[in-house]
Design a protein around this motif. Sequence first.
Motif, mmCIF file in Angstrom:
data_model
loop_
_atom_site.group_PDB
_atom_site.id
_atom_site.type_symbol
_atom_site.label_atom_id
_atom_site.label_comp_id
_atom_site.label_asym_id
_atom_site.label_seq_id
_atom_site.Cartn_x
_atom_site.Cartn_y
_atom_site.Cartn_z
ATOM 1 N N ARG A 1 18.034 11.024 4.792
ATOM 2 C CA ARG A 1 17.990 10.844 6.228
ATOM 3 C C ARG A 1 18.322 9.291 6.575
ATOM 4 N N ARG A 2 18.517 8.493 5.309
ATOM 5 C CA ARG A 2 18.971 7.287 5.407
ATOM 6 C C ARG A 2 18.399 6.324 6.343
ATOM 7 N N PRO A 3 17.068 6.233 6.296
ATOM 8 C CA PRO A 3 16.285 5.605 7.334
ATOM 9 C C PRO A 3 16.411 4.027 7.318
ATOM 10 N N VAL A 4 16.088 3.380 8.348
ATOM 11 C CA VAL A 4 16.237 1.842 8.105
ATOM 12 C C VAL A 4 15.202 1.383 7.100
ATOM 13 N N GLY A 5 13.930 1.973 7.283
ATOM 14 C CA GLY A 5 12.788 1.709 6.385
ATOM 15 C C GLY A 5 11.937 2.437 6.219
ATOM 16 N N VAL A 6 10.899 2.411 5.172
ATOM 17 C CA VAL A 6 9.905 3.442 4.964
ATOM 18 C C VAL A 6 8.452 2.679 5.327
ATOM 19 N N ALA B 1 4.762 3.378 4.492
ATOM 20 C CA ALA B 1 3.941 4.125 3.774
ATOM 21 C C ALA B 1 2.321 3.842 3.925
ATOM 22 N N VAL B 2 1.528 4.724 4.548
ATOM 23 C CA VAL B 2 0.094 4.336 5.003
ATOM 24 C C VAL B 2 -0.573 4.808 3.782
ATOM 25 N N PHE B 3 -1.326 3.885 3.193
ATOM 26 C CA PHE B 3 -2.543 4.205 2.210
ATOM 27 C C PHE B 3 -2.169 5.052 1.007
ATOM 28 N N SER B 4 -0.776 4.790 0.548
ATOM 29 C CA SER B 4 -0.364 5.937 -0.499
ATOM 30 C C SER B 4 0.240 5.080 -1.508
ATOM 31 N N ASP B 5 0.730 5.627 -2.545
ATOM 32 C CA ASP B 5 0.766 5.043 -3.931
ATOM 33 C C ASP B 5 2.117 5.799 -4.196
ATOM 34 N N LEU B 6 3.399 4.970 -3.988
ATOM 35 C CA LEU B 6 4.600 5.476 -4.559
ATOM 36 C C LEU B 6 4.959 5.062 -5.910
ATOM 37 N N SER B 7 5.474 5.924 -6.611
ATOM 38 C CA SER B 7 5.874 5.447 -8.103
ATOM 39 C C SER B 7 6.813 4.520 -8.196
ATOM 40 N N ALA B 8 6.687 3.751 -9.217
ATOM 41 C CA ALA B 8 7.930 2.871 -9.554
ATOM 42 C C ALA B 8 9.341 3.525 -9.459
ATOM 43 N N ASP B 9 9.310 4.718 -9.780
ATOM 44 C CA ASP B 9 10.644 5.436 -9.838
ATOM 45 C C ASP B 9 10.994 5.666 -8.358
ATOM 46 N N GLN B 10 9.947 6.193 -7.737
ATOM 47 C CA GLN B 10 10.364 6.270 -6.118
ATOM 48 C C GLN B 10 10.852 5.127 -5.389
ATOM 49 N N LEU B 11 10.185 3.875 -5.775
ATOM 50 C CA LEU B 11 10.402 2.522 -5.298
ATOM 51 C C LEU B 11 11.832 2.362 -5.495
ATOM 52 N N ALA B 12 12.088 2.524 -7.130
ATOM 53 C CA ALA B 12 13.425 2.029 -7.591
ATOM 54 C C ALA B 12 14.681 2.987 -6.672
ATOM 55 N N LYS B 13 14.406 3.956 -6.563
ATOM 56 C CA LYS B 13 15.457 4.844 -5.898
ATOM 57 C C LYS B 13 15.503 4.446 -4.270
ATOM 58 N N LEU B 14 14.354 4.132 -3.682
ATOM 59 C CA LEU B 14 14.761 3.644 -2.313
ATOM 60 C C LEU B 14 15.415 2.176 -2.416
ATOM 61 N N ARG B 15 15.032 1.445 -3.249
ATOM 62 C CA ARG B 15 15.516 0.203 -3.442
ATOM 63 C C ARG B 15 17.077 -0.072 -3.729
ATOM 64 N N ALA B 16 17.344 0.942 -4.576
ATOM 65 C CA ALA B 16 18.903 1.213 -4.921
ATOM 66 C C ALA B 16 19.715 1.477 -3.612
ATOM 67 N N ARG B 17 19.132 2.162 -2.707
ATOM 68 C CA ARG B 17 19.852 2.407 -1.566
ATOM 69 C C ARG B 17 19.372 1.497 -0.348
ATOM 70 N N ASP B 18 18.924 0.496 -0.603
ATOM 71 C CA ASP B 18 18.524 -0.654 0.217
ATOM 72 C C ASP B 18 17.660 -0.216 1.393
ATOM 73 N N ILE B 19 16.666 0.811 1.116
ATOM 74 C CA ILE B 19 15.897 0.967 2.102
ATOM 75 C C ILE B 19 14.525 0.600 1.800
ATOM 76 N N PRO B 20 13.716 -0.507 2.388
ATOM 77 C CA PRO B 20 12.649 -1.252 2.137
ATOM 78 C C PRO B 20 11.554 -0.511 2.405
ATOM 79 N N VAL B 21 10.565 -0.843 1.795
ATOM 80 C CA VAL B 21 9.064 -0.021 1.683
ATOM 81 C C VAL B 21 8.273 -1.061 2.030
ATOM 82 N N VAL B 22 7.520 -0.939 3.095
ATOM 83 C CA VAL B 22 6.340 -1.586 3.543
ATOM 84 C C VAL B 22 5.095 -0.668 3.295
ATOM 85 N N VAL B 23 4.103 -1.225 2.529
ATOM 86 C CA VAL B 23 2.814 -0.386 2.511
ATOM 87 C C VAL B 23 1.713 -0.915 3.452
ATOM 88 N N VAL B 24 0.994 -0.022 4.193
ATOM 89 C CA VAL B 24 0.035 -0.391 4.931
ATOM 90 C C VAL B 24 -1.371 0.001 4.221
#
Lengths: 340, 340
Positions: B117-122, B124-147
């Motif tokens: 879906r190529r979103p502007v950003g993600v 994530a509420v109260f969630s725990d993304l894995s290092a691998d998931q974060l890396a995949k998002l980062r590689a596509r310039d999709i920032p992740v903010v955790v609440v």
Amino acid sequence: MPAKASKVTIADIAAEAGVSVPTVSKVMNGRSDVAPDTRQRVEEIIRRHGYQRRTDERYRKSNLLELMFHELESAWALEIIRGVERVAGENGMAVVLSESQGRLRPGQSWLENVLARRPVGVIAVFSDLSADQLAKLRARDIPVVVVDPVGEPTAETHSVGATNWQGGLTATRHLIELGHRRIAMIGGPQHVLCSRARVDGYRAALETAGLTVDPELVRHGDFHVEAGYKQLLPLLSLEDRPTAVFAGSDLQAVGVYEAARAAGLRIPEDLSVVGFDDLPVARWVGPPLTTVRQPLQEMAAAGARMAITLAGSGDVEHHRVELATSLVVRSSTAAYSGGR
Amino acid sequence: MPAKASKVTIADIAAEAGVSVPTVSKVMNGRSDVAPDTRQRVEEIIRRHGYQRRTDERYRKSNLLELMFHELESAWALEIIRGVERVAGENGMAVVLSESQGRLRPGQSWLENVLARRPVGVIAVFSDLSADQLAKLRARDIPVVVVDPVGEPTAETHSVGATNWQGGLTATRHLIELGHRRIAMIGGPQHVLCSRARVDGYRAALETAGLTVDPELVRHGDFHVEAGYKQLLPLLSLEDRPTAVFAGSDLQAVGVYEAARAAGLRIPEDLSVVGFDDLPVARWVGPPLTTVRQPLQEMAAAGARMAITLAGSGDVEHHRVELATSLVVRSSTAAYSGGR
């Protein structure tokens, strides 16, 4: 519905409309740089021919379901979201959520964004899309399903609701059976169909029991907490005050609790209260609220399934589905005690 | 962060990784038909070079913000949704909502769908993304903010939270100032950082007041209603039962109310109760709940703004933002009466 004639091409449509092929493409992609009358003519022709889009990259639908609220105000909305989210998950789809900021009819920019996203379908909650908006969505094969429609549902609109009239009847009969005769009703907004149905059910229960409806006891709010408080409070100081209230919604019932507390009345000893919806809060207030359960999650799920079916085969059995309500008796209703 | 070198091409990356250009494209588009080690190598090179994507149609981002919950259970979630929805609206974006069905870490299909879906950003509420998931998002310039992150927020993760420790301190001090000494605490899950902080604040309040922490009075639930009921009830039959409870969340406080009712105790005369969150329900329960207000909508809005900023300029001032909590005193707390 017109028969689908998949042999019609964009070029045919352009020729018939007397416009260029790029103009037809623009209309199909929801772009705004097309003169309104041109757009309308092209849409009409697309609709008439039941034009089937090529499934190449540019016209392919996304795997998004659009869920549109007029307001994201209460736990009510969360139940709806959960129902749609569940069905989307089962179908490998994602849900795009939008809110028309309290307006019942979403604006033009909402529609343009939806058309650009090419969703599988639109689920509109408690909202009133214009004929023009519906036509634009239909021209692009994007089905619309309305949950709890505000206006009279037409044969062209697919919708899901609950048996609101039956729910109002059941709630009021429960109070009558407990011996209450002075029963107040707080409805939602007067133009909202689901509210009208609940009020009509209330009237039917009284009249079929041989009781008259006192117009003084029928009030209208907006389904939120404050309205329950504000609409009930003046009734409590009447000479012949109501001994029971059908509050029209659980949140209005919470406001009714506050008004009773402010007036020094105990629930249920001095005042019986029935809500509508069966939100989680109904179990948590003191005393737990007797209410009419409306299967909000299931309604939303049914709406989402209907939209997905319409997007696929294009046909569903019924345009309108009403799911059954049921009375949940807890501790906020008691037999009429005769005095105050 | 690596310096952006916009002159690196896909061909350069393909050459360095020893793969074909289409393979690099596949990785960038989140397709699953690439061998895991190849994918990892390509992502590592993309990240190292800070490759800037061409802004042609195929790589252009959508105007979607992804909002991901591990569960859509309570009014809590609705406050978060409203905050993100507001910021999305202000920026002409739409919100895609997804739920990882109670698992703290969303699955692989969630990630693939997000990448597609190529979103502007993600967010994530109260969630725990894995290092691998974060890396995949980062590689596509999709920032992740955790609440409200579950784990220890690292310098690489952007996150928004509330001052949970301070909130726990304030809630407990309020009870101490009312004269209570036997104060129970019901935390959330032990591994959840925001819950730990609240429990630590509770301990700090007791210890700085010269009181000892009785481990018997510290219990853990899951922040929901039933947990409040289940964790408090056994404490009420203790010889030296608590006269006050810091319930850890508003919903656990609702369960505490039920347990008190079941044990024949009045709130606040026999038991003082403080919640955490200040959900709408806190005003509606009887008596209205004293609680620690957590600005959930504002936290979500701040998270959404942070994601949008990161997607644009790529830089924000702080990796971690904590918004202040505040005590809201209502009617569920009263001075310790000395007896029972």
